[in-house]
Design an enzyme around this catalytic site. Sequence first.
Site, PDB file in Angstrom:
ATOM      1  N   ASP A   1     -34.981  22.575  27.820  1.00 31.04           N
ATOM      2  CA  ASP A   1     -33.370  22.377  28.275  1.00 31.04           C
ATOM      3  C   ASP A   1     -33.725  21.245  28.038  1.00 31.04           C
ATOM      4  OD1 ASP A   1     -31.967  23.522  30.529  1.00 31.04           O
ATOM      5  OD2 ASP A   1     -32.729  21.068  31.035  1.00 31.04           O
TER       6      ASP A   1
ATOM      7  N   ASN B   1     -21.554  16.666  30.169  1.00 34.95           N
ATOM      8  CA  ASN B   1     -20.205  17.081  29.799  1.00 34.95           C
ATOM      9  C   ASN B   1     -19.657  15.840  30.331  1.00 34.95           C
ATOM     10  OD1 ASN B   1     -20.945  18.423  27.621  1.00 34.95           O
ATOM     11  ND2 ASN B   1     -21.211  20.107  29.254  1.00 34.95           N
TER      12      ASN B   1
ATOM     13  N   HIS C   1     -16.633  17.549  26.686  1.00 35.74           N
ATOM     14  CA  HIS C   1     -17.525  19.057  26.080  1.00 35.74           C
ATOM     15  C   HIS C   1     -17.486  18.631  24.204  1.00 35.74           C
ATOM     16  CE1 HIS C   1     -17.599  21.390  30.032  1.00 35.74           C
ATOM     17  NE2 HIS C   1     -16.740  20.775  30.152  1.00 35.74           N
TER      18      HIS C   1
ATOM     19  N   ASP D   1     -21.233  19.192  23.044  1.00 36.83           N
ATOM     20  CA  ASP D   1     -21.644  20.479  21.565  1.00 36.83           C
ATOM     21  C   ASP D   1     -21.979  19.534  20.446  1.00 36.83           C
ATOM     22  OD1 ASP D   1     -20.266  22.627  22.294  1.00 36.83           O
ATOM     23  OD2 ASP D   1     -18.427  22.199  21.872  1.00 36.83           O
TER      24      ASP D   1
ATOM     25  N   TYR E   1     -43.004  25.837  11.297  1.00 30.54           N
ATOM     26  CA  TYR E   1     -44.441  26.541  11.777  1.00 30.54           C
ATOM     27  C   TYR E   1     -44.091  28.176  12.341  1.00 30.54           C
ATOM     28  CZ  TYR E   1     -45.868  22.459  14.231  1.00 30.54           C
ATOM     29  OH  TYR E   1     -46.291  20.741  14.326  1.00 30.54           O
TER      30      TYR E   1
ATOM     31  N   GLU F   1     -27.454  25.191  27.768  1.00 30.47           N
ATOM     32  CA  GLU F   1     -28.599  23.788  26.783  1.00 30.47           C
ATOM     33  C   GLU F   1     -29.246  24.193  27.006  1.00 30.47           C
ATOM     34  OE1 GLU F   1     -27.851  22.967  31.575  1.00 30.47           O
ATOM     35  OE2 GLU F   1     -26.571  24.415  30.005  1.00 30.47           O
TER      36      GLU F   1
ATOM     37  N   ARG G   1     -49.203  20.782  20.091  1.00 32.17           N
ATOM     38  CA  ARG G   1     -48.104  19.715  19.079  1.00 32.17           C
ATOM     39  C   ARG G   1     -46.777  20.148  19.387  1.00 32.17           C
ATOM     40  NH1 ARG G   1     -50.276  21.763  14.273  1.00 32.17           N
ATOM     41  NH2 ARG G   1     -52.031  21.683  15.048  1.00 32.17           N
TER      42      ARG G   1
END
Length: 395
Positions: free
Chosen positions: A263, A271, A276, A280, A297, A307, A323
């Site tokens: 997050d 924002n 915005h 973005d 990976y 988000e 990791r």
Amino acid sequence: MNNYDIKAEAMEFEAQKHNLKRLSFINKIYLTSLVSIIFIIYTLEKVFTIHFEYPFSGSWFQYSILLVVYSFYVFLLDIKKMKEVKSTMAKYLVHFYIAFSLSATIQFSNINHTAYMPIFFYTLVLISTVPFLVMKSKELAITLSFSSLLWGIGLGIQNGYDAIISLQGIYTFTLSAIAFFISRTAYNGYLSSLELRTQSAEEIQRLSNLTELLKEANRQLEQDATLDPLTNLYNRRAYNDYLIELQQRILVTPQSVSVIMVDVDCFKLFNDTYGHSKGDHVLSKIGRLLHDISAEYKCFAARWGGEEFVLILPNATEEVVERICLQIKASVHELDIEHESSTINRVVTVSMGACTKFITELNEIYECISEADAALYSVKENGRNSFEYRHQIHA
């Protein structure tokens, strides 16, 4: 070279390939017949002491020349497999063969100096070669004229020039003219057939290309339907499909699953401060970063919503999960995206929650996701810009 010239050259090349294949077949018939005649004559004369009048027992030197030439063509066309040569060389091989075979029939003039035997063999060679080969009118006319002239001179020298020879000349001219027009019909028919085959091949190729384009368009549509356009990560639809696929694999083989929830910290404040469009841009940059990590990976990465992002790693070790969390945290910080209104740092940061669970029941996948989400919430409640990893939670 324009398209017309390229097409004409391609058709000429195909015609010469056709001629060489036909010539190979004709030559093998001639050589087999010649060897059979020589063998029969030799056997009957040497074993049964039966003597043949010329033309069959004539000069063995003449038979040897025929044998050498026809054997040479077998070597070129069948042993060396010279089916594809330059157009000019192919023409020389074909025209020499016709001229040589027609001229060689002059040796079959019997001891009484009648011309009927060479006429018979001349007719036989003419009707067994010219109608089956594809040649241009000018080239064929030159070949027939040269061989007929040479044949006529040789016949006149052997048998003398009289009324019979004149009649045979008229016959030869008429026969050559008929063969010429038959060859023209065959030539035009072959070119029409080749043109039709070429057009069919081009149409098939065009349809094949259109099919490939359609498949590619469908693949692109499917990809667009499963990708988030802003971050280029998988979207929620692809995420749901992946969970179904993962459940099917677990039904066969239970396995460990790790989930990392990501997050962006204080994103609403970002924002409100920068707009915005800038927001973005941040999501796009973080999306590319997570895409690269997922490729490194070999794990699944999707935009969870807003988000938030999610990474799913089947059978990953705890060390690998830690990791990845550290790598995401450091990489986002290195992006050095200014965030004045952040209550955490002067640049954009992320919080993460991770969980690893050995899955034996299908619903345990969602429990693992919930644990990772709870770990993320805990991080956000306790300062952000960090991660919490809940190891090996068992049902």
